[in-house]
Design an enzyme around this catalytic site. Structure first.
Site, short mmCIF file in Angstrom:
data_model
loop_
_atom_site.label_atom_id
_atom_site.label_comp_id
_atom_site.label_asym_id
_atom_site.label_seq_id
_atom_site.Cartn_x
_atom_site.Cartn_y
_atom_site.Cartn_z
N HIS A 1 1.05 -1.71 0.28
CA HIS A 1 -0.04 -0.11 0.01
C HIS A 1 0.73 1.50 0.04
CE1 HIS A 1 0.88 -0.18 4.00
NE2 HIS A 1 0.79 0.66 4.41
N ARG A 2 1.98 1.36 0.52
CA ARG A 2 2.90 2.44 0.83
C ARG A 2 3.03 3.33 -0.84
NH1 ARG A 2 4.68 3.33 5.23
NH2 ARG A 2 4.65 1.15 7.09
#
Length: 345
Positions: A196-197
């Site tokens: 998700h980063r």
């Protein structure tokens, strides 16, 4: 003694549950949910599955740029704190909700209790790093998960009010195991992946490279897709159907997420919390980052950092003969230690 806890994102719901239980009949605990995470599978399901109390205040801030989102939170949190006049404010981890609560409380001269203090990735490009550093420096009490975290604070001149209590997330992993809440899945070989980063998902070539690397592994990859990652795949025209070796599923609740992890043959992630969960469940972890704030998990190769060159991803996942420290990040009683310390006032 009235304490207000501020939560807003998935990792904070996980950390809040053990603290909420430890406060029963001991502290008057009220909760503000900022709404930083608002998707059903990223928020409400945690309260339902763990039986957590409904938050006393729901702000519904939602998504926005960092400055706008944090400012919206601060305005509403200030109104609540002025009305409630708590004896202290608890903040968890390193999200915008953490920083908003810490700044407002400190300016109102309300003691700030930072749970998961002292972590450092030393990467200031990560918004989480900025949030955690600033929060530590306005906190009255700093509850750290490890000696390294406490040493990080000492290097920055923070030595008063520092308490090494262990990791509150370990409390919940032990609770789930002891209460036999983990689910059983049909026997199959797979790796589990979460991403998700921004540095893995916001650039089309990077995201394609990561997905191609997962797609090329010899075992199936089960991938609960974060809303951010899904939106970017659509924007970059990365068709899910093209990645035949990856089974994309919706974001998972806490217990379902742990269940997928414990039945897997290893984890690929850029999450902070899941590096620890993999360690506690004795699962090999490959972290797609150049650094980690959870440096203790790297000892012995149980967790490995990979970023630029993912060609050796499978090789790292297949490494065996690893040894595990059952006492890493405490004994699973961090929440009670924190409450005991708060009550010393």
């Amino acid at each position: 003694m009235k304490i207000i806890a501020i939560i807003g994102a998935r990792p904070q719901f996980i950390k809040h549950f053990p603290f909420e239980k430890a406060c029963e009949d001991r502290l008057n605990l009220k909760t503000i949910h900022t709404g930083q995470h608002y998707d059903e599978n990223m928020s409400a399901v945690f309260f339902k599955q763990l039986g957590m109390r409904k938050p006393d205040y729901m702000l519904n801030v939602g998504s926005d740029n960092h400055g706008v989102q944090t400012a919206k939170m601060m305005v509403q949190i200030e109104e609540i704190l002025l009305e409630e006049k708590p004896n202290g404010v608890v903040v968890y981890g390193d999200t915008n909700s953490t920083l908003a609560g810490a700044i407002v409380a400190s300016k109102l001269h309300i003691p700030v209790f930072h749970i998961e203090a002292g972590l450092r990735s030393f990467n200031k490009k990560m918004p989480e790093e900025v949030n955690r550093v600033l929060t530590d420096h306005v906190s009255s009490r700093l509850f750290t998960p490890s000696k390294i975290a406490s040493a990080n604070l000492e290097k920055e001149g923070l030595v008063e009010g520092v308490y090494e209590v262990g990791d509150i997330m370990k409390d919940l992993v032990i609770y789930v195991e002891e209460n036999k809440l983990l689910k059983s899945f049909k026997a199959e070989n797979y790796y589990y992946a979460t991403l998700h980063r921004p540095y893995n998902t916001d650039d089309s070539s990077r995201l394609r490279y990561v997905l191609d690397s997962l797609n090329g592994l010899s075992k199936k990859v089960i991938f609960p897709i974060h809303p951010r990652t899904k939106n970017n795949m659509n924007a970059f025209d990365l068709n899910i159907e093209k990645f035949k070796n990856i089974e994309f599923i919706s974001p998972q609740s806490y217990i379902d997420n742990l269940s997928y992890l414990i039945h897997s043959d290893g984890l690929i992630t850029d999450s902070g919390g899941m590096q620890k969960e993999a360690y506690w469940l004795n699962k090999k972890c490959v972290t797609l980052r150049t650094e980690t704030e959870w440096v203790e998990t790297l000892i012995g190769g149980n967790n490995i950092l990979l970023f630029e060159d993912l060609s050796c991803l499978e090789k790292e996942l297949l490494k065996v003969n690893l040894s595990w420290d059952n006492n890493l990040y405490g004994d699973g009683n961090a929440s009670n230690k924190i409450v005991n310390e708060i009550l010393r006032d």
